[in-house]
Motif scaffolding. Sequence first.
Motif, PDB file in Angstrom:
ATOM      1  N   VAL A 148      -0.691   4.293  -1.630  1.00 24.67           N
ATOM      2  CA  VAL A 148      -2.023   4.677  -1.162  1.00 24.67           C
ATOM      3  C   VAL A 148      -1.913   5.918  -0.277  1.00 24.67           C
ATOM      4  O   VAL A 148      -0.965   6.049   0.509  1.00 24.67           O
ATOM      5  CB  VAL A 148      -2.666   3.517  -0.365  1.00 24.67           C
ATOM      6  N   GLU A 196       0.830  -1.212   0.000  1.00 22.69           N
ATOM      7  CA  GLU A 196       0.000   0.000   0.000  1.00 22.69           C
ATOM      8  C   GLU A 196       0.861   1.257   0.000  1.00 22.69           C
ATOM      9  O   GLU A 196       0.410   2.329   0.384  1.00 22.69           O
ATOM     10  CB  GLU A 196      -0.932  -0.029   1.222  1.00 22.69           C
ATOM     11  N   LEU A 242      -6.272   4.546   4.309  1.00 18.31           N
ATOM     12  CA  LEU A 242      -6.013   3.297   5.028  1.00 18.31           C
ATOM     13  C   LEU A 242      -7.069   3.083   6.105  1.00 18.31           C
ATOM     14  O   LEU A 242      -7.569   4.046   6.695  1.00 18.31           O
ATOM     15  CB  LEU A 242      -4.640   3.346   5.713  1.00 18.31           C
ATOM     16  N   LYS A 283      -4.572   0.165  10.245  1.00 19.57           N
ATOM     17  CA  LYS A 283      -3.349   0.300   9.438  1.00 19.57           C
ATOM     18  C   LYS A 283      -2.765   1.710   9.548  1.00 19.57           C
ATOM     19  O   LYS A 283      -1.547   1.884   9.445  1.00 19.57           O
ATOM     20  CB  LYS A 283      -3.633  -0.061   7.981  1.00 19.57           C
TER      21      LYS A 283
END
Length: 253
Positions: A147, A144, A152, A156
């Motif tokens: 991202v 990720e 998230l 996370k």
Amino acid sequence: MALLDVKNLSISFGGLRAVDGFEMQIEKGELYGLIGPNGAGKTTVFNLLTGVYKPNEGIIKLDGEDITGKKTIDINKAGIARTFQNIRLFKQLSVLDNVKVGLHNHYKYSTLEGILRLPKYKKVEKAMDEKAMEILKVFDLDGEADVLATNLPYGKQRKLEIARAMATEPKLLLLDEPAAGMNPNETGELMETIQFVREHFGMTILLIEHDMKLVSGICEELTVLNFGQVLAQGKTADVLNNPEVISAYLGDE
């Protein structure tokens, strides 16, 4: 010699003694808990340890170095990193860039080199990308990397905040109520993450937390604060069974 040695730490705000004669010794590699009722002074202690506040009295030593009253950035460079009860990520930056923020103590180039994209800038940025990806992989967040942090899931985001703190290569990691706002499944994953950080990095951790299941599950020793003063201190099981602690804090749960 204790990694963190705090003696007679005190601070007052407008005549109110928020922390009074606080003392604590944490050994290298230890997972230590700081607990107490709301308003007991726990976050104030963290703010004193990290230079947000300057104590009126007392001494703070990290690995033998006196860091009392130093600036936050200098304390971070000396080896203390922290997370916050309310997650403080750069939410419009990518996961990768959030970790790179934590690397800037160790990777440097001049403003001019950055503006002109000179070879040193490119070399340092490449090295930071590689190091940040190594850290993300450790935390199982490498997939990720691109991202935005704001996208998230909450659990996370908390993990990313810890990863960013670890990027500063601290000697001591302060976690301020990391389980706040988490559901039981997320709390279980957090417990595993904290234990993993300790074992993988050989990290010394000081934890503020209200979740007693988490505290009793991972902390070896505890200090209990009440009205700015140490109420009890010692092995976790002994402290949690202390009648004064039960009366002042656990009885409210």
